[in-house]
Design an enzyme around this catalytic site. Structure first.
Site, PDB file in Angstrom:
ATOM      1  N   GLY A  16      30.261  30.918  45.955  1.00  0.00           N
ATOM      2  CA  GLY A  16      30.857  30.491  44.690  1.00  0.00           C
ATOM      3  C   GLY A  16      32.197  29.882  45.135  1.00  0.00           C
ATOM      4  O   GLY A  16      32.632  29.869  46.129  1.00  0.00           O
ATOM      5  N   ARG A  17      32.878  29.445  44.132  1.00  0.00           N
ATOM      6  CA  ARG A  17      34.168  28.626  43.902  1.00  0.00           C
ATOM      7  C   ARG A  17      34.975  28.586  43.004  1.00  0.00           C
ATOM      8  O   ARG A  17      34.507  28.945  41.732  1.00  0.00           O
ATOM      9  CB  ARG A  17      33.907  27.160  44.587  1.00  0.00           C
ATOM     10  N   GLY A  18      36.100  28.687  43.111  1.00  0.00           N
ATOM     11  CA  GLY A  18      37.238  28.819  42.022  1.00  0.00           C
ATOM     12  C   GLY A  18      38.125  27.461  42.158  1.00  0.00           C
ATOM     13  O   GLY A  18      37.812  26.577  42.638  1.00  0.00           O
ATOM     14  N   ARG A  19      39.114  27.602  41.421  1.00  0.00           N
ATOM     15  CA  ARG A  19      40.261  26.574  41.255  1.00  0.00           C
ATOM     16  C   ARG A  19      40.647  26.227  42.570  1.00  0.00           C
ATOM     17  O   ARG A  19      40.945  25.132  42.912  1.00  0.00           O
ATOM     18  CB  ARG A  19      41.337  26.863  40.230  1.00  0.00           C
ATOM     19  N   PHE A  20      41.163  27.293  43.376  1.00  0.00           N
ATOM     20  CA  PHE A  20      41.832  26.908  44.708  1.00  0.00           C
ATOM     21  C   PHE A  20      40.868  27.346  46.079  1.00  0.00           C
ATOM     22  O   PHE A  20      41.312  26.750  46.923  1.00  0.00           O
ATOM     23  CB  PHE A  20      43.032  27.695  44.746  1.00  0.00           C
ATOM     24  N   GLY A  21      39.758  27.822  45.898  1.00  0.00           N
ATOM     25  CA  GLY A  21      39.103  28.178  47.028  1.00  0.00           C
ATOM     26  C   GLY A  21      37.547  28.400  46.754  1.00  0.00           C
ATOM     27  O   GLY A  21      37.049  28.164  45.722  1.00  0.00           O
ATOM     28  N   VAL A  23      34.091  30.959  48.336  1.00  0.00           N
ATOM     29  CA  VAL A  23      33.671  31.961  48.822  1.00  0.00           C
ATOM     30  C   VAL A  23      32.572  31.856  49.542  1.00  0.00           C
ATOM     31  O   VAL A  23      31.564  31.413  49.031  1.00  0.00           O
ATOM     32  CB  VAL A  23      33.474  33.233  47.981  1.00  0.00           C
ATOM     33  N   LYS A  38      36.873  34.564  51.474  1.00  0.00           N
ATOM     34  CA  LYS A  38      37.445  33.739  50.692  1.00  0.00           C
ATOM     35  C   LYS A  38      38.534  33.025  51.110  1.00  0.00           C
ATOM     36  O   LYS A  38      39.471  33.189  51.576  1.00  0.00           O
ATOM     37  CB  LYS A  38      37.973  34.745  49.366  1.00  0.00           C
ATOM     38  N   ASP A 134      43.121  42.248  34.599  1.00  0.00           N
ATOM     39  CA  ASP A 134      41.933  41.346  34.353  1.00  0.00           C
ATOM     40  C   ASP A 134      40.642  42.287  34.449  1.00  0.00           C
ATOM     41  O   ASP A 134      39.760  41.769  35.150  1.00  0.00           O
ATOM     42  CB  ASP A 134      42.031  40.191  35.115  1.00  0.00           C
TER      43      ASP A 134
END
Length: 280
Positions: A16-21, A23, A38, A134
């Site tokens: 998976g991936r997010g805004r800055f990195g 996984v 991560k 969260d």
């Protein structure tokens, strides 16, 4: 990639991936086990000090919380000029959000079997002075080896100390507590509210407060008008509804703490209520 990481782990497929990195699954030949890596690209971080703060804070908080079986465990950190790599438990089983999407809702015993370890993890965080801020199904993971629940993603977490309060609007529509949206200072019981929303969704298949837009959802949360529609709650026990009322209580002074939730009869009895017991 830093040399220490490459010598200790073999990076495998992206998870998976997010805004800055990103996984990745990674493999350790030394332990013959798979983990998650991560990898955060520091060059993508803005000059916003909040981003930098989150980058520094999450590894420290995960390290502090090491030892609880239902919190994502951090195994190693690699830090160089451009990247931060965090090695954690591998949780590539479907998360709670995906499980709810697939099933719709759960029985009371099934809900309790998920909810008890979640609340246990939250209570442990609060005991050590950490509020997650969260709590949502996307952050409730399950490890790939034992299907054990793991609370994850502490990027919005905050230390509140002994009796301290926090500020700042953080969280996710549907799950955020009303006192967060009001702009007031708040305490760790915001996590109890968010967990209550999750329990409501597990039992009913829909969130307790919602709207067509984020603004409408926030307005519904602020009103906090908790209802149990008959078509959704016909088969849900009075004990479960009692717990929901005490978690989704706008009056923070009357809202249960995480420790008190753990001692509620519905939790202690594993979601098996007296009416169910009478049928067996």
């Amino acid at each position: 990639m830093c040399s220490g990481l490459n010598s200790d782990y073999q990076l495998c497929e992206e998870l998976g991936r997010g805004r800055f990195g990103v996984v990745y699954r990674c493999f350790s030949a030394a332990s013959d086990s798979s983990f998650a890596c991560k990898s955060i690209d520091k060059r993508l971080l803005s000059d916003d000090p909040t981003d930098r703060d989150c980058l520094d804070k999450e590894p420290k908080i995960l390290t502090l919380l090491t030892g609880h079986p239902n919190i994502l465990q951090i195994h190693k950190i690699y830090d160089d000029e451009n990247y931060l790599h965090i090695i954690t438990d591998l949780c590539d089983s479907p998360d709670l959000y995906q499980r709810l999407t697939d099933v719709g809702k759960f029985s009371e015993p099934e809900s309790a079997s998920i909810f008890q370890p979640l609340i246990s993890a939250i209570a442990y965080c609060h005991h050590l002075g950490v509020a997650h801020r969260d709590i949502k199904p996307d952050n409730v993971l399950f490890d790939s080896r034992y299907n054990k629940l793991k609370l994850a993603d502490f990027g919005s977490a905050e230390w509140f100390g002994s009796g301290g309060t926090m500020s700042g609007v953080v969280g996710t529509p549907y799950y955020v507590a009303p006192e967060v949206l009001s702009g007031r200072e708040y305490n760790e019981k915001v996590d109890v509210w968010s967990a209550g929303v999750i329990l409501y969704i597990m039992l009913a298949g829909v969130p307790p407060f919602y709207g067509e837009t984020a603004v409408e959802t926030f307005e519904a949360v602020m009103r906090g008008n908790l209802r149990f529609p008959t078509r959704l709650f016909r088969s849900v026990s009075p004990e479960a509804k009692d717990l929901l009322r005490k978690m989704l209580c706008k009056d923070v002074s009357r809202r249960l703490s995480a420790e008190q939730v753990l001692r509620h009869p519905w939790i202690i009895n594993g979601g098996v209520t007296q009416s169910m017991a009478d049928l067996t």
